[in-house]
Design an enzyme around this catalytic site. Structure first.
Site, mmCIF file in Angstrom:
data_model
loop_
_atom_site.group_PDB
_atom_site.id
_atom_site.type_symbol
_atom_site.label_atom_id
_atom_site.label_comp_id
_atom_site.label_asym_id
_atom_site.label_seq_id
_atom_site.Cartn_x
_atom_site.Cartn_y
_atom_site.Cartn_z
ATOM 1 N N GLU A 172 9.273 53.561 9.102
ATOM 2 C CA GLU A 172 10.136 52.571 10.061
ATOM 3 C C GLU A 172 11.372 51.728 9.357
ATOM 4 O OE1 GLU A 172 7.059 53.305 10.926
ATOM 5 O OE2 GLU A 172 6.719 52.673 12.854
ATOM 6 N N TYR A 174 11.570 50.747 6.209
ATOM 7 C CA TYR A 174 11.232 49.554 5.275
ATOM 8 C C TYR A 174 11.464 50.193 3.660
ATOM 9 C CZ TYR A 174 9.159 46.822 9.063
ATOM 10 O OH TYR A 174 8.973 46.085 9.994
ATOM 11 N N ARG A 222 1.729 55.612 5.580
ATOM 12 C CA ARG A 222 2.465 55.807 6.784
ATOM 13 C C ARG A 222 3.775 56.688 6.433
ATOM 14 N NH1 ARG A 222 2.247 52.057 11.787
ATOM 15 N NH2 ARG A 222 4.391 52.443 12.631
ATOM 16 N N HIS A 260 13.582 50.929 12.356
ATOM 17 C CA HIS A 260 13.747 49.676 13.174
ATOM 18 C C HIS A 260 15.519 49.758 13.410
ATOM 19 C CE1 HIS A 260 9.891 48.465 13.395
ATOM 20 N NE2 HIS A 260 10.037 47.981 12.140
ATOM 21 N N GLN A 347 6.479 42.466 26.353
ATOM 22 C CA GLN A 347 7.127 40.987 26.819
ATOM 23 C C GLN A 347 6.042 39.948 26.247
ATOM 24 O OE1 GLN A 347 7.950 42.333 31.156
ATOM 25 N NE2 GLN A 347 8.273 40.207 31.088
HETATM 26 P P1 NAP Z 1 16.945 36.515 37.384
HETATM 27 O O1 NAP Z 1 16.670 36.937 35.976
HETATM 28 O O2 NAP Z 1 16.915 34.805 37.516
HETATM 29 O O3 NAP Z 1 18.444 37.002 37.769
HETATM 30 C C1 NAP Z 1 18.962 36.540 38.922
HETATM 31 C C2 NAP Z 1 20.454 36.801 38.626
HETATM 32 O O4 NAP Z 1 21.104 36.387 40.120
HETATM 33 C C3 NAP Z 1 20.898 35.600 37.734
HETATM 34 O O5 NAP Z 1 21.263 36.479 36.422
HETATM 35 C C4 NAP Z 1 22.246 34.987 38.353
HETATM 36 O O6 NAP Z 1 23.225 35.418 37.298
HETATM 37 C C5 NAP Z 1 22.165 35.815 39.641
HETATM 38 N N1 NAP Z 1 22.285 34.638 40.606
HETATM 39 C C6 NAP Z 1 21.335 33.651 40.842
HETATM 40 N N2 NAP Z 1 21.571 32.838 41.976
HETATM 41 C C7 NAP Z 1 23.010 33.452 42.404
HETATM 42 C C8 NAP Z 1 23.714 32.886 43.588
HETATM 43 N N3 NAP Z 1 23.318 32.085 44.322
HETATM 44 N N4 NAP Z 1 24.681 33.923 44.029
HETATM 45 C C9 NAP Z 1 24.929 35.076 43.192
HETATM 46 N N5 NAP Z 1 24.359 35.296 42.041
HETATM 47 C C10 NAP Z 1 23.324 34.639 41.745
HETATM 48 O O7 NAP Z 1 15.982 36.942 38.463
HETATM 49 P P2 NAP Z 1 15.562 38.651 38.727
HETATM 50 O O8 NAP Z 1 16.794 39.468 38.209
HETATM 51 O O9 NAP Z 1 15.331 38.529 40.088
HETATM 52 O O10 NAP Z 1 14.475 38.772 37.801
HETATM 53 C C11 NAP Z 1 13.080 37.999 38.021
HETATM 54 C C12 NAP Z 1 12.389 37.672 36.678
HETATM 55 O O11 NAP Z 1 11.716 39.082 36.436
HETATM 56 C C13 NAP Z 1 13.185 37.576 35.320
HETATM 57 O O12 NAP Z 1 12.433 36.652 34.646
HETATM 58 C C14 NAP Z 1 13.108 38.713 34.947
HETATM 59 O O13 NAP Z 1 13.399 38.622 33.419
HETATM 60 C C15 NAP Z 1 11.930 39.365 35.204
HETATM 61 N N6 NAP Z 1 12.084 40.925 35.028
HETATM 62 C C16 NAP Z 1 12.125 41.460 34.009
HETATM 63 C C17 NAP Z 1 12.700 42.829 33.876
HETATM 64 C C18 NAP Z 1 12.862 43.255 32.416
HETATM 65 O O14 NAP Z 1 12.723 42.916 31.566
HETATM 66 N N7 NAP Z 1 13.046 44.695 32.321
HETATM 67 C C19 NAP Z 1 12.643 43.696 34.778
HETATM 68 C C20 NAP Z 1 12.448 43.078 36.125
HETATM 69 C C21 NAP Z 1 12.037 41.690 36.290
HETATM 70 P P3 NAP Z 1 24.844 34.964 37.537
HETATM 71 O O15 NAP Z 1 24.418 33.552 38.071
HETATM 72 O O16 NAP Z 1 25.345 34.892 36.226
HETATM 73 O O17 NAP Z 1 25.397 35.671 38.734
HETATM 74 FE FE1 SF4 Z 2 2.599 44.217 24.782
HETATM 75 FE FE2 SF4 Z 2 0.496 43.884 26.552
HETATM 76 FE FE3 SF4 Z 2 3.107 44.668 27.288
HETATM 77 FE FE4 SF4 Z 2 1.444 46.488 26.309
HETATM 78 S S1 SF4 Z 2 1.166 45.133 28.285
HETATM 79 S S2 SF4 Z 2 3.544 46.048 25.628
HETATM 80 S S3 SF4 Z 2 0.319 44.894 24.587
HETATM 81 S S4 SF4 Z 2 2.448 42.742 26.280
#
Ligand code: NAP
Ligand code: SF4
Length: 678
Positions: A172, A174, A222, A260, A347
């Site tokens: 990794e 290190y 490892r 990493h 996450q």
């Molecule tokens: P979000 O993270 O709150 O993003 C929504 C985006 O829409 C904001 O970044 C905002 O950006 C924009 N927005 C908000 N209000 C708006 C408006 N009135 N008009 C235009 N744009 C607007 O919500 P999400 O994408 O629906 O995700 C929901 C949750 O699920 C989040 O916590 C996310 O992290 C999680 N999630 C994570 C992953 C991942 O990590 N891969 C995948 C899916 C979901 P601007 O204001 O800059 O435009």
């Molecule tokens: Fe980590 Fe749990 Fe997500 Fe697996 S499911 S990657 S252990 S948070």
């Protein structure tokens, strides 16, 4: 029928492994994972409870998170080390707990080298790493000799503390890896130069440890089988190192993948199952000691296949045992459908560790909280209605039912799962379906009365002691002129296949869902198909048989399926709010797919010409045929006020409680904690 060695399910996975001086009861090793408890006050007693649960449920051998053998090798100023008797004394509770539970445990010795996050870091040469701001000091010859002795002393302290072995972290990227690879080792003395001199450091460490601990002590090395960095080791070099490590006295070799600093995903959810195991199998013909494979192996079926076909002798898994401590026990009982599968999201585990918070698990909030989050049988059985069968509702229902409450679950759709049903359709997120399989099993196990396709009405909720509303969210519809234009659709309509996007698409909103949508629109869905492996190697430029140094070749990217713009109003970097350990992968994936990311956008109008917008007062029109709204969510909780007015005991959880930046981690955590108390 009584299970015997020969007819039991997963018999290869459950077969003992004889190491000569000791026997491991099966082929599951809990891989090293830093939990953050290592540094907490009284954290080692919490770690003891954490490991005890895993050992009790059948894990053969646990490897702790990394402990540095000296001050300068620590990952950060207050990171864990094992260098003296005072520190050693704190470990006894861990080894006793694991032994009482019938398991074995090894301590990982990790010297961070130039990956340390403090000004005293050392390395073979003074070459800074791209992932820390500090320049390392060059280790002197005396410093090298002393470090080798400190590794041996750390192993001896571990042995006296009751550990069954140690793992030497040689991969990794290190310190040890930094000696092995020419890119980070520019020394001209006996510790640098050709490969035989660059590998001298790890070989001397293994030799010194073996001399210190005697023959009857597990010593895992490892070894990096694929560096994934420029000038990384060639296959020939890896084989000669493995053989020298065996000669020097290692009991087993565990296989590490990727430094990493490598910009290639190695453990995130888009990494196909067991994708790096062919390398372990390749090494098997070159050495005689047992080999351990790892990375994205999260089901007993896959472990069984790997062991049965002799691709490896053991499988290391860390996150799957966070997600379900009883992984081995359930396999032993042929109940693999009952396993709470790790979905590879990072996450709640690695993303938290990166911001100095203790690791837990998105699908199992009890992980790391074994001493505080306890599901006791209830003294007062309650009738509880749960409205909404998404992750929050399901987590609440099964946890509360496991405590003895009587649960009735209402879900307005014809299937359970809520947002997880959408997530599982995104390329690289297939494992969300495993979570739903787990919940379906638990609903059946606890005989939870489930009403599918049933929108709960007030009249349905009159005979319960408590009502839990997990009714989730609705997409936010922003106020933009032309928002009713036929080209506009929500992410929900797209992922449910109610509407079909065209070939030129603008995504409004670059949160987690906007990123997911961009992947969905541009990448083929190869989940469950064998082509997924070749696609992964080609897309990320991996030479799996490592004939190129470091295993790197030029990526080959298939043409994107659509022309896509990802837009946000903020001026910040795209994806900064995504997971610490996965945000970079999502950004890179979108670049690979030629997704154009525009920030600081003001939306003006949507019409037949496309999307009209302004950036820094410059007007332009994106000639798109589809506009997809990924603009966040609003709470959906139509029953809440009416139930309150009726003075019912009502609880809001998940997105229905708070939609802002809602994610499954918060939803499941909140639901589980409520279920533990109610
Ligand atoms: P979000 O993270 O709150 O993003 C929504 C985006 O829409 C904001 O970044 C905002 O950006 C924009 N927005 C908000 N209000 C708006 C408006 N009135 N008009 C235009 N744009 C607007 O919500 P999400 O994408 O629906 O995700 C929901 C949750 O699920 C989040 O916590 C996310 O992290 C999680 N999630 C994570 C992953 C991942 O990590 N891969 C995948 C899916 C979901 P601007 O204001 O800059 O435009
Ligand atoms: Fe980590 Fe749990 Fe997500 Fe697996 S499911 S990657 S252990 S948070």
């Amino acid at each position: 029928m009584e299970l015997t060695v020969d007819n039991r399910p997963f018999k290869h996975m459950l077969a003992p492994l004889d190491l000569g001086f000791t026997v491991l009861k099966n082929r599951i090793l809990m891989g090293a994972m830093h939990t953050g408890l290592e540094e907490e006050k009284s954290g080692l007693s919490k770690l003891a409870a954490f490991y005890r649960e895993r050992a009790q449920a059948g894990v053969a051998l646990i490897v702790t998170g990394g402990f540095s053998p000296n001050m300068v090798g620590r990952l950060a100023p207050f990171s864990a080390k094992l260098t003296n008797r005072k520190e050693q004394a704190r470990h006894v509770c861990i080894t006793e707990a694991v032994h009482e539970a019938g398991g074995k445990i090894a301590l990982q010795i990790l010297h961070a080298g130039r990956y340390g996050y403090h000004p005293f870091i050392v390395a073979p040469s003074a070459i800074p790493s791209p992932i820390t701001p500090f320049k390392p000091w060059t280790l002197s010859k005396r410093g090298i000799a002393k470090t080798i002795q400190q590794f041996a002393r750390c192993a001896a302290l571990a042995q006296e503390a009751g550990y069954d072995g140690v793992e030497v972290m040689g991969s990794e990227g290190y310190l040890i890896n930094q000696f092995i690879v020419a890119h980070t080792n520019h020394r001209k003395d006996a510790w640098g130069g050709d490969f035989s001199r660059r590998m001298r450091f790890p070989v001397e460490i293994v030799r010194a440890i073996r001399a210190e601990v005697g023959p009857a002590f597990i010593l895992i090395y490892r070894l990096s089988l694929l560096d994934l960095v420029k000038q990384g080791s060639s296959w020939e070099e890896i084989v000669s190192l493995a053989q020298a490590i065996e000669q020097a006295g290692a009991t087993m070799i565990n296989t590490g993948i990727g430094w990493h600093e490598a910009r290639i995903p190695t453990i995130a959810s888009m990494v196909p199952p067991g994708v790096f195991t062919p390398l372990t199998q390749r090494l098997k013909t070159a050495v005689h000691i047992p080999l351990i494979t790892s990375n994205r192996i999260n089901t007993p079926e896959l472990v069984e296949e790997i062991i049965a076909t002799q691709q490896a002798d053991m499988v290391s898994m860390a996150r799957p045992l966070l997600a379900d401590p009883a992984f081995v026990e359930k396999a032993l009982l042929d109940e693999s459908a009952a396993i709470n599968t790790c979905i590879g999201c990072n996450q709640a585990c690695l993303d938290r560790v990166f911001v100095r918070q203790p690791a837990t698990c998105l699908v199992n909030p009890r992980a790391g909280n074994e001493t505080t989050l306890i599901y006791e049988q209830t003294q007062k059985v309650k009738k509880i209605a749960v409205v909404g069968g998404g992750p929050a509702g399901l987590a609440f229902a099964v946890t509360a039912a496991s405590r003895g409450h009587q649960i009735t679950l209402f879900e307005k759709e014809s299937i359970l799962g809520g947002q997880f049903n959408l997530a599982k359709t995104i390329p690289g997120k297939a494992d969300f379906a495993e979570s739903l399989r787990y919940y379906a099993y638990q609903l059946e196990k606890y005989k939870i009365e489930t009403h599918l396709g049933k929108t709960a009405q007030l009249a349905d909720l009159q005979r319960y002691d408590e009502i839990v509303l997990a009714t989730g969210v609705m997409p936010r519809i922003p106020e933009i002129t032309g928002i009713d234009h036929p080209s506009v659709m929500t992410y929900l309509e797209v992922l449910r296949q109610e509407k079909t996007p065209g070939k030129r698409v603008a995504i409004l909103g670059a949160g987690g869902i906007g990123f997911d949508m961009a992947i969905w629109l541009t990448q083929p869905d190869l989940q469950g198909k064998t082509e997924i492996y070749q696609d992964f190697y080609a897309r990320w430029g991996i030479d799996i048989f490592s004939d190129h140094p470091g295993g790197l070749v030029a990526p080959q990217l298939p043409a994107p399926q659509r022309e896509v713009y990802l837009l946000q109003r903020k001026k910040e970097k795209f994806g900064v709010r995504l997971g610490k350990t996965t945000g970079w992968i999502h950004r890179l994936s979108l670049k690979q797919q030629q997704v154009r990311m525009l920030g600081g956008v003001v939306y003006e109008l949507i019409d037949d010409e496309g999307l009209h917008l302004r950036i820094d007062e410059q007007k332009q029109c994106l000639a798109v045929d589809t506009v997809i709204l990924c603009t966040g969510q609003v709470e959906y909780k139509p029953l809440y006020e009416p139930l309150k007015q009726q003075r019912q005991h009502v609880h809001l959880i998940g997105g229905a409680y708070k939609a802002l930046e809602l994610d499954a981690k918060h939803a499941i955590d909140q639901a589980t904690r409520l279920a533990a108390l109610i």
